[in-house]
Design a protein around this motif. Structure first.
Motif, PDB file in Angstrom:
ATOM      1  N   ARG A  56       0.831  -1.204   0.000  1.00  0.00           N
ATOM      2  CA  ARG A  56       0.000   0.000   0.000  1.00  0.00           C
ATOM      3  C   ARG A  56       0.869   1.258   0.000  1.00  0.00           C
ATOM      4  O   ARG A  56       0.572   2.231  -0.705  1.00  0.00           O
ATOM      5  N   CYS A  57       1.936   1.221   0.794  1.00  0.00           N
ATOM      6  CA  CYS A  57       2.832   2.382   0.822  1.00  0.00           C
ATOM      7  C   CYS A  57       3.406   2.656  -0.558  1.00  0.00           C
ATOM      8  O   CYS A  57       3.487   3.802  -0.997  1.00  0.00           O
ATOM      9  N   SER A  90       0.920   4.330  -2.615  1.00  0.00           N
ATOM     10  CA  SER A  90       0.375   5.552  -2.001  1.00  0.00           C
ATOM     11  C   SER A  90      -1.108   5.395  -1.648  1.00  0.00           C
ATOM     12  O   SER A  90      -1.915   6.306  -1.854  1.00  0.00           O
ATOM     13  N   LYS A 104      -3.797   4.611   1.389  1.00  0.00           N
ATOM     14  CA  LYS A 104      -3.921   4.642   2.843  1.00  0.00           C
ATOM     15  C   LYS A 104      -5.028   3.697   3.299  1.00  0.00           C
ATOM     16  O   LYS A 104      -6.047   3.542   2.630  1.00  0.00           O
TER      17      LYS A 104
END
Length: 291
Positions: free
Chosen positions: A32-33, A36, A38
């Motif tokens: 997910r990071c 990008s 959340k």
């Protein structure tokens, strides 16, 4: 202190098993990071707490064990010759003593189960849509309905690190006013945030305690976070989280039942942390009585 020497094949296997255990949670977060994206539920343990994914993945045997043929640990905090040193443990005595005081005080209290998760509601009380922490997700009852829930209930949060995020108009509604320096006077085992914080306490004791205990506390914290946000005012059905409607009698009953269940799960972990603190303080007192 008896020292256990772990041969390389033994400790490497344990380290690999630990990495595989936590990778189940780390890999989706890191993906997910990278994209990008959340996640209001599962990102919390990595954004609110200071323990980075790489730190969680690093396995430690804990004080009292020495890793044979372990150049990977050279230069790591607290280590010398494959093991955590007496000097490092002694230097942490003040921190460990303070943590032990908090854990004992929390353990000694009965679990209070009448808060109904209103801390999350108080964090958005009278906020505009742009001010909401998770403003990508709507409020189930809308702003007015959310405010009414807060106003129609008695807010009694015992946990400072939740209370400090209340909106200014919500703070005066809390029947308690916990502060940073009086946590031992307020924290109790029924509090969801006190249960999640067992993970914080565990990783702050790292590398002096074994990573199995840190991972156990992490898994408890992750499960608690899911329940915490199911009872929050946000509509997270799109993420697969059915709400616990704490504004209804049925939702309150569900919340109390789950709160008690998590208090029961947290109790043995808190006890293990207490025993680890006691063990570490024996080293600190022996090595540095004035610490």
């Amino acid at each position: 202190m008896t020292t256990e020497v772990l041969e390389r094949a033994t400790w490497r296997a344990r380290a690999a098993a630990h990495a595989a255990r936590v990778d189940v949670f780390l890999e989706p977060h890191l993906a997910r990071c990278g994209a990008s994206v959340k996640h209001p539920v599962h990102d919390f343990l990595f954004t609110y707490y200071s323990h980075r994914p790489a730190q969680l993945r690093r396995w430690h045997p804990g004080y009292g064990a020495v890793l044979a043929d372990a150049p990977e640990y050279d230069g790591l905090k607290g280590y010398r010759d494959g093991g955590v040193t007496d000097e490092f443990v002694a230097a942490q005595a003040r921190f460990v003593r303070g943590l032990l005081n908090l854990l004992r005080a929390t353990e000694a209290r009965p679990a209070h189960t009448g808060c109904f998760g209103l801390h999350e509601w108080a964090m958005v009380y009278r906020q505009s849509p742009d001010e909401l922490r998770h403003n990508a997700w709507p409020l189930r009852l809308g702003a007015t309905g959310t405010d009414e829930v807060v106003e129609q209930h008695q807010v009694k949060c015992t946990h400072f690190d939740a209370f400090r995020f209340f909106t200014p108009p919500a703070r005066g509604l809390n029947v308690l006013q916990p502060a940073r320096d009086d946590r031992p006077a307020f924290e109790q085992p029924g509090c969801l945030h006190a249960g999640m914080d067992l993970y914080k306490h565990a990783f702050r004791l790292s590398p002096m305690i074994g990573s199995d205990l840190v991972a156990d506390c992490f898994e408890l914290a992750r499960d608690i976070r899911e329940m915490d946000m199911r009872a929050a005012p946000y509509d997270l059905v799109g993420l697969g989280f059915e709400p616990i409607r704490i504004e209804t009698p049925e939702g309150k009953a569900t919340y109390v039942r789950e709160q008690r269940r998590f208090a029961e799960r947290g109790a043995p972990l808190r006890r293990r942390l207490i025993e680890e603190c006691e063990r570490l303080l024996e080293v600190g007192c022996r090595t540095s009585p004035s610490s």
